[in-house]
Design an enzyme around this catalytic site. Structure first.
Site, short mmCIF file in Angstrom:
data_model
loop_
_atom_site.label_atom_id
_atom_site.label_comp_id
_atom_site.label_asym_id
_atom_site.label_seq_id
_atom_site.Cartn_x
_atom_site.Cartn_y
_atom_site.Cartn_z
N HIS A 60 -10.48 39.68 -11.16
CA HIS A 60 -11.31 40.84 -10.85
C HIS A 60 -12.70 40.42 -10.37
O HIS A 60 -13.18 40.87 -9.33
CB HIS A 60 -11.41 41.73 -12.10
CG HIS A 60 -12.28 42.92 -11.89
ND1 HIS A 60 -13.61 42.94 -12.24
CD2 HIS A 60 -12.01 44.12 -11.33
CE1 HIS A 60 -14.11 44.12 -11.92
NE2 HIS A 60 -13.17 44.85 -11.36
N ARG A 90 0.83 -1.22 0.00
CA ARG A 90 0.00 0.00 0.00
C ARG A 90 0.85 1.26 0.00
O ARG A 90 1.79 1.38 0.78
CB ARG A 90 -0.89 0.02 1.24
CG ARG A 90 -1.55 -1.30 1.56
CD ARG A 90 -2.27 -1.28 2.90
NE ARG A 90 -3.39 -0.35 2.92
CZ ARG A 90 -4.08 -0.06 4.01
NH1 ARG A 90 -3.75 -0.58 5.19
NH2 ARG A 90 -5.08 0.79 3.95
N ARG A 119 -21.08 55.14 6.66
CA ARG A 119 -20.79 56.11 5.60
C ARG A 119 -22.04 56.92 5.31
O ARG A 119 -23.15 56.38 5.34
CB ARG A 119 -20.32 55.38 4.33
CG ARG A 119 -18.98 54.71 4.52
CD ARG A 119 -18.69 53.74 3.41
NE ARG A 119 -19.71 52.68 3.40
CZ ARG A 119 -19.70 51.68 2.54
NH1 ARG A 119 -18.77 51.60 1.61
NH2 ARG A 119 -20.63 50.76 2.58
N THR A 136 -8.09 51.07 5.74
CA THR A 136 -6.97 50.34 5.14
C THR A 136 -7.09 50.20 3.63
O THR A 136 -6.10 49.92 2.95
CB THR A 136 -6.81 48.94 5.77
OG1 THR A 136 -8.09 48.32 5.84
CG2 THR A 136 -6.22 49.06 7.16
N ASN A 137 -8.29 50.39 3.10
CA ASN A 137 -8.41 50.34 1.65
C ASN A 137 -7.68 51.53 1.03
O ASN A 137 -6.78 51.37 0.21
CB ASN A 137 -9.89 50.33 1.27
CG ASN A 137 -10.08 50.09 -0.21
OD1 ASN A 137 -9.22 49.50 -0.86
ND2 ASN A 137 -11.19 50.56 -0.75
#
Ligand code: ADP
Ligand code: MG
Ligand code: MG
Length: 882
Positions: A453, A93, A563, A775-776
């Site tokens: 994307h 095996r 936002r 952070t973006n």
């Protein structure tokens, strides 16, 4: 004996020897140590395989060691390989250190030849069994070692089955099996030009060599590449005494999981087949019986099996996947490994094991894969539905979605906005397709990987996506697609209803009912445990009371980013907003702002109410104003029409709009007139927003509620910007306090989104009591990448070429952006020790980024609501990792 040891008896090894003995060998050794009924044998190490791969030959001393181990085995069992009276049979095996199920080869019943098979028939008194074993051996050896197609054997087998009038292989009587052996031997001679090797020792040497060779068979090579398993691990070879599940009605072979791998429910889960061997369970003509039936059929063996299963679970402290054989009522365990499981089962099993005291709660939390658990939070295909799967692509973004196929983004937007459910189907997507993705239920692309994307955008939006589904061949011209390799299906036109399952990559024809994600009680329990272990607070990004509500349900304890720009986009508000922007004088602007004020107040009232008792961080207006204005080309067209009509007032108005639009147009909006820069030039805008916030707060306080207000100024780079706007907010607050005659406590903070802000963080902390790392934008401004351009144009190449390890917009770039964060935290806290610090944005829901936030001493992470549970878990794992 001199030189390296390449061979170890099962009784010598343990689970710790995985690298050397392979997973299967280490498991066999460990089970032997535990006293479970394991047929004895020995393991040839992976090191021997590696030597063999390097030189093309067995390393010196290997065969001597094999013969010595074989002699020990023979002595122990009182049977000898090839003995014509009572032959020992073995299996040979494969077994690599990393599980590669089905990728490499195994030979069973080795050691049979014309004399030995007669011996086997005599000692067992079962001629049928002996020849069944022999024909199986020739078939497997012929396939694995001599490379004769499996099908050729199956054809001969089917012919003899037919001749015997037998319904199954197990019902073929001895004479036909003997004839079959002759057929097989003839086939081998014909295909290899040589007689079948009948010397058992030669058989063993050839089988060992074949198992070594199977390390480099094409499917194993591809599998390793896919799973990023190194090519130089090698496979071990296990030589093990055979036990026989094909010795009649009290013999059987089967596989089981110690718990249900789909649901996690306790209790044995598996299948078995009586009078069968090895692979028959997966490959045979007969349908295996559910393991529960074994309790009736062979109760004693079943009881042994239950005992073995629970011993294995207790020992490995996890659900196991077990192979077993029953020979004339006696149980043998042939393999154990940690069982693969669904997300749902992973949670249930860990929680149950913790409750049973097998593991502790920390371990239950530690064991979860946050990415896998994400699949629990999306709508899922109804498990009861029957599916017509057309093709399978990459599982790019989990969740199930259905819609009419459309082939371009504009069409998707048109039909989507008209209320139709559509699926955007493209060869691949670009930033120009975003509006179509927004309007679609999900995305299917024929090209592109997990970081394409389409995949990135869809994941960011929480939309299901399947990418890289090459089998879907799109003809954009003809507006149809076909499925490669399935011409019988014909072409599917635009409008065809498809369902995609972004968790599995399946593309399904027609509408499949979906069900709400089930947040099983065990999942909630696990998250509660996680909450008790984490240090980071998990907040959510939410702009509406509905999102805030969802976030609370998922366990968010605050809104880290509310936002305000979306609040101006509605039908009733956009015209007023435009009026405000087009105003020629401060008075006109103030008039427009006064009309916006009550609307904003309602927005904030709703959100603060939904988050009652928890902080809500409201970010003042951030995007450039031209985003609220109509497209210049469109205005020009309208102007031309107005001129043609001679409509003087319209001409004047449109000319004004155009002037303003042109004045506000920017070469690089990302770096343009936005964020705090708007506040500096038009302080009345921020003043209006602040007033709306404080009036909502005052009303809620008057109603006995507990609004916790945080006002956040975006895109600050210069301390004086913050000083100025902090003053505007404070002044507004004092005015509203005076009007309502009550004190309105709030925190003022800033986003850190540009490198300069990080560098002057100590100065900013003079005015800010909290920082939120956007952070973006910080990633965009630190790299000098615009996200859409990067992801649409060069980032996939960067990742493919290993210039960057990951997409820095998904997983925080610790090397660069991370330095700015730690620096800003240190500088900010040097000025204000109790500065509250967190991040908002997509990174807030990414486990690796969350771990970084924990290590960097942040106070909170904020992410989209549907990622909150994952963030809670990841935050706990980060804390447990120390
Ligand atoms: P795989 O890794 O493809 O599962 P294995 O080496 O585990 O290959 O073996 C294939 C099948 O043969 C399994 O069902 C296994 O339980 C069975 N088998 C292996 N060795 C023996 C043995 N010594 N006696 C009986 N059955 C065996
Ligand atoms: Mg196996
Ligand atoms: Mg920003």
């Amino acid at each position: 004996m001199s030189g390296e040891r390449y061979v170890f008896d099962f009784a010598e090894g343990s689970a710790a020897d995985r690298a050397r003995l392979g997973g299967k060998g280490a498991g066999l050794a460990e089970m032997t140590r535990l006293g479970l009924p394991v047929p004895p044998g020995f393991t040839i190490t992976t090191a021997a395989c590696i030597r063999y791969q390097q030189t093309g030959d067995f390393p010196l001393g290997l065969l001597d060691q094999v013969w010595a181990a074989l002699e020990r085995l023979e002595a122990r069992l009182g049977r000898r390989l090839g003995d014509a009276r009572d032959p020992l049979l073995v299996s040979v095996r494969s077994g690599a250190p990393v599980s590669m199920p089905g990728m490499m080869d195994t030979v069973l019943n080795l050691g049979l030849n014309p004399a030995a098979v007669e011996g086997l028939a005599r000692v067992t008194g079962d001629r049928r069994f002996a020849f069944d074993s022999y024909r199986r051996f020739i078939q497997m050896f012929g396939n694995v070692v001599l490379h004769i197609e499996h099908d050729r054997f199956e054809q001969l087998l089917a012919a003899r089955r037919l001749e015997a009038g037998a319904a199954t292989d197990a019902a073929i009587p001895a004479p036909q099996l003997e004839a079959l052996v002759a057929d097989y031997l003839a086939l081998v001679a014909e295909r290899t030009g040589k007689a079948f090797p009948q010397d058992p020792f030669q058989q063993l040497v050839m089988a060992i060599r074949a198992v070594f060779d199977s390390w480099n068979n094409p499917r194993a090579v591809v599998y390793r590449k896919l799973r990023r398993i190194p090519d130089d691990l090698g496979t071990a070879v296990n030589v093990q005494a055979m036990v026989f599940g094909n010795r009649g009605p009290t013999s059987a072979t089967g596989v089981l999981f110690t718990r249900n791998p789909n649901t996690g429910e306790p209790g044995l889960y598996g299948e078995y087949l009586t009078n069968a061997q090895g692979e028959d369970v997966v490959a045979g003509l007969r349908t295996p019986a559910p393991i529960g039936e074994l309790a009736q059929e062979l109760p004693a063996a079943y009881a042994d099996l239950e005992r073995a299963a629970s011993a294995l679970e207790a020992h490995y402290r996890d659900m196991q996947d077990v192979e077993f054989t029953i020979e004339e009522g006696r149980l043998w365990v042939l393999q154990t490994r940690t069982g693969k499981r669904t997300a749902r089962a992973a949670v249930r099993i860990a929680v149950d094991l913790a409750r049973e005291g097998v593991i502790d709660r920390a371990e239950a939390v530690r064991r979860q894969d946050p990415e896998q658990l994400r699949t629990l939070l999306y709508r899922q295909l109804d498990p009861a539905a029957s599916l017509t799967v057309l093709a399978t692509g990459l599982p790019a973004s989990p969740g199930a979605a259905g819609g009419a196929v459309v082939f371009d983004a504009d069409e998707a937007e048109r039909r989507g906005n008209a209320g139709e459910r559509v699926l955007l189907v493209r060869p691949e997507t670009t930033p120009d397709d975003i509006h179509g993705i927004v309007a679609a239920q999900g995305v299917l692309t024929s090209h592109g990987g997990m970081t394409s994307h389409a995949a990135i955008v869809a994941r960011g939006m929480g939309k299901p996506a399947v990418t890289g589904c090459e089998a879907v061949v799109i003809d954009l011209e003809a507006r149809q697609f076909t499925v490669a390799g399935r011409p019988e299906l014909g072409a599917f036109r635009e409008g065809t209803f498809l369902t995609i399952d972004g968790a599995s990559g399946r593309v399904i024809l027609g509408e499949v009912p979906t069900v709400e994600p089930d947040l099983a009680p065990e999942f909630l329990t696990l998250l509660e445990w996680a909450d008790g272990m984490k240090r980071l607070t998990v907040e959510a990004n939410a702009d509406t009371p509905e999102d805030a509500q969802k976030a609370r349900e998922f366990g968010a304890t605050g809104i880290g980013l509310c936002r305000t720009e979306h609040m101006f986009m509605g039908q009733d508000r956009l015209p007023v907003m435009q009026e405000m922007i087009l105003a020629e004088s401060p008075e006109e602007r103030t008039a427009a702002l006064e009309r916006l004020l009550p609307m904003q107040e309602e927005d904030f009232y709703g959100i603060l109410a939904a988050m009652d008792g928890y902080p809500v961080t409201i970010r003042l207006l951030d995007p450039p104003l031209h985003e609220f204005l109509p497209d210049a080309q469109e205005t020009e067209r309208e102007l031309a029409q107005a001129l043609a009509r001679g409509d003087e007032p319209a001409v004047a108005r449109l000319e004004a709009v155009l002037r303003r639009t042109r004045a506000l147009a920017e070469f690089n909006p990302m770096l343009g007139f936005r964020g705090v820069r708007l506040g500096v030039v038009y302080p009345e805008i921020y003043a209006m927003q602040a007033r709306a916030i404080f009036q909502a707060q005052a009303r809620l306080l008057a109603e006995g509620r507990h609004p916790v207000v945080e006002v956040m100024i975006p895109l600050v780079a210069v301390p004086a910007e913050l000083e100025r706007l902090a003053g505007v907010v404070a002044e507004t607050c004092r005015a509203v306090e005076a009007e309502h005659n009550r004190s309105l406590p709030y925190r003022l903070g800033t986003m850190i989104e540009v490198p300069r802000a990080a560098l002057v963080a100590d100065r900013l902390a003079e005015y800010a009591t909290f920082f939120s790392f956007g952070t973006n934008d910080l990633t965009q401004t630190t790299f000098g990448f615009s996200r859409d351009d990067a992801e649409g144009k060069f980032l996939p190449a960067y990742i493919a070429e290993h210039i960057l390890p990951d997409n820095p917009f998904i997983t925080l770039d610790q090397e660069g952006v991370g330095q700015l964060i730690t620096l800003a935290v240190a500088r900010g806290r040097s000025r204000r020790p109790d500065l509250k610090v967190g991040i908002c944005g997509e990174h807030g829901g990414d486990p690796a980024s969350i771990a970084f936030c924990h290590r960097s001493g942040l106070d909170y992470v904020s992410c989209s609501p549907y990622r909150v549970p994952i963030a809670r878990l990841a935050a706990a794992q980060a804390a447990l990792a120390g």
